[in-house]
Write an enzyme that holds these catalytic residues in place. Structure first.
Site, PDB file in Angstrom:
ATOM      1  N   CYS A  50      22.698  18.133-114.393  1.00 47.61           N
ATOM      2  CA  CYS A  50      22.501  17.328-113.215  1.00 47.61           C
ATOM      3  C   CYS A  50      23.229  15.619-113.286  1.00 47.61           C
ATOM      4  CB  CYS A  50      21.111  16.581-112.865  1.00 47.61           C
ATOM      5  SG  CYS A  50      21.346  15.273-111.850  1.00 47.61           S
TER       6      CYS A  50
ATOM      7  N   GLY B  97      24.303  26.528-103.310  1.00 45.44           N
ATOM      8  CA  GLY B  97      23.684  24.813-103.355  1.00 45.44           C
ATOM      9  C   GLY B  97      23.940  24.115-101.896  1.00 45.44           C
TER      10      GLY B  97
END
Length: 388
Positions: A113, A241
């Site tokens: 992240c 994603g």
């Protein structure tokens, strides 16, 4: 060509005791990959579908939101969750909770992240820079899960920036410590989602990490992209994603592609509308509250309608929907006979943004080891953050 007569592109993906017939993983995305969206994707094709990232501290504290995030549909198998944390003790406790209470069949650790709220506390994509801390977290997680037969994997980025790359070392450390698979997003934290993913880095990781599967992530917008990544990198599977936002049927394309079929889903607007409605039903089932479900659905509208000839007024109305009755009325008002628009509906989805200097704890880059100050702060560093 049909799947029954074709030759699979890759063998099934093996993650510890788990066998994933189609070597495709849905990347955890905050506010997107809840149980409703995962079910929608599973109805399209096979793969490994990972829940939204959840913080280890929130899990240990059993906050209502963290426990909701790791809920799974009764038909979902294997059940997969992703945990974020910066304190080995807390991460280990969170993994133990999940594994010992049989809340998942697979646990992924987030080292990818790039969000400032994560990196400013030394987490996500910047954590592997601190080699001892990284090792300690992996060790704690693997030890906590091992007695229950739950495999631990990890997802990472190339590093903090081009001057602070960590992925090759991190991949080899993970392999040595018993991690069952590693996934690499071919960007640094500094890139966020801008520019082009570095597939060559995935190839280098695959050359360095030979005992466990290596999965590639970044810029997979179509089944053809996935096949090309495998061809270029030799990776054992792919992680998708943003490419599936507003396109859960991408997993049908991926399943076909990996089984050697050239069949692809090209939905007209009527099929898209039916998928949106199904998504709404599943959201209500998941949240148990119609208004909350519709509010969560709103963000998906622009993704679903990308490339389709739907006017701005109609798009805005769908982005403000508050009930299933409103959703039905607004979908019915569309010209549902519109065919698949082709290239306009394909390609990049979501905001790529621009490179950003990573937000780091003070002095983070001064050493690969933890400062004493940061060691003392570890117990405070995990706020209830949920981000992908």
């Amino acid at each position: 060509m049909t799947a029954s007569t074709a030759t699979p592109v890759l063998p099934p993906l093996r993650i510890g005791p788990l066998t994933i017939d189609v070597p495709v993983e849905l990347a955890p995305m905050a506010g997107v990959t809840n149980a409703a969206f995962r079910r929608l994707c599973r109805e399209a094709g096979s793969g490994l579908y990972v829940a939204e990232m959840v913080t280890s501290r929130a899990l240990v504290e059993r906050t209502p939101e963290s426990m909701r995030i790791i809920e799974h549909d009764p038909t979902e198998t294997p059940r997969s969750v992703q945990v974020y944390g910066v304190d080995p003790v807390t991460v280990g406790a969170a993994v133990h909770l999940i594994a010992s209470e049989d809340r998942a069949d697979h646990i992924d650790l987030n080292f990818g992240c790039p969000a400032p709220k994560v990196t400013r506390r030394g987490g996500g994509a910047v954590l592997p820079w601190k080699s001892e801390l990284f090792r300690s977290i992996l060790t704690a997680a693997v030890r906590a899960a091992e007695p229950y037969g739950v495999p631990v994997t990890m997802k990472m980025r190339k590093g903090i920036d081009d001057d602070h790359l960590t992925y090759l070392e991190a991949g080899k450390v993970a392999q040595d410590l018993g991690v069952a698979a590693v996934a690499l997003h071919g960007r640094t934290a500094a890139q966020h989602y801008s520019g082009q993913a570095d597939w060559e880095a995935i190839a280098r990781l695959k050359e360095a990490v030979t005992d466990i599967p290596v999965l590639g992530n970044g810029d997979i917008w179509s089944a053809e992209d996935a096949l090309e990544m495998v061809r270029q990198t030799g990776c054992d599977g792919v992680v998708v994603g943003r490419g599936c936002q507003g396109r859960p049927w991408l997993f049908a394309d991926l399943q076909a592609a990996f089984t050697g079929s050239d069949v692809r889903v090209r939905p007209g607007l009527r099929e898209v509308a039916a998928t949106i409605r199904r998504h709404g039903e599943l959201m209500i089932e998941h949240f148990g509250e119609e208004l909350k479900a519709m509010r969560e659905l709103r963000k998906h509208m622009a993704w679903y309608l990308k490339g389709y000839p739907v006017g701005g007024t109609q798009r805005q109305a769908l982005a403000l929907v508050s009930s299933m009755a409103e959703l039905d009325d607004r979908l019915a008002a569309l010209d549902l006979d519109q065919p698949y628009p082709g290239e306009a509906a394909e390609g990049q989805r979501g905001r790529a943004g621009s490179p950003k200097r990573p937000v780091l704890p003070e002095g983070w880059l001064d050493s690969r080891e933890l400062s004493e100050d940061f060691r003392r702060q570890l117990h405070e560093a995990e706020l209830s953050i949920s981000g992908g």
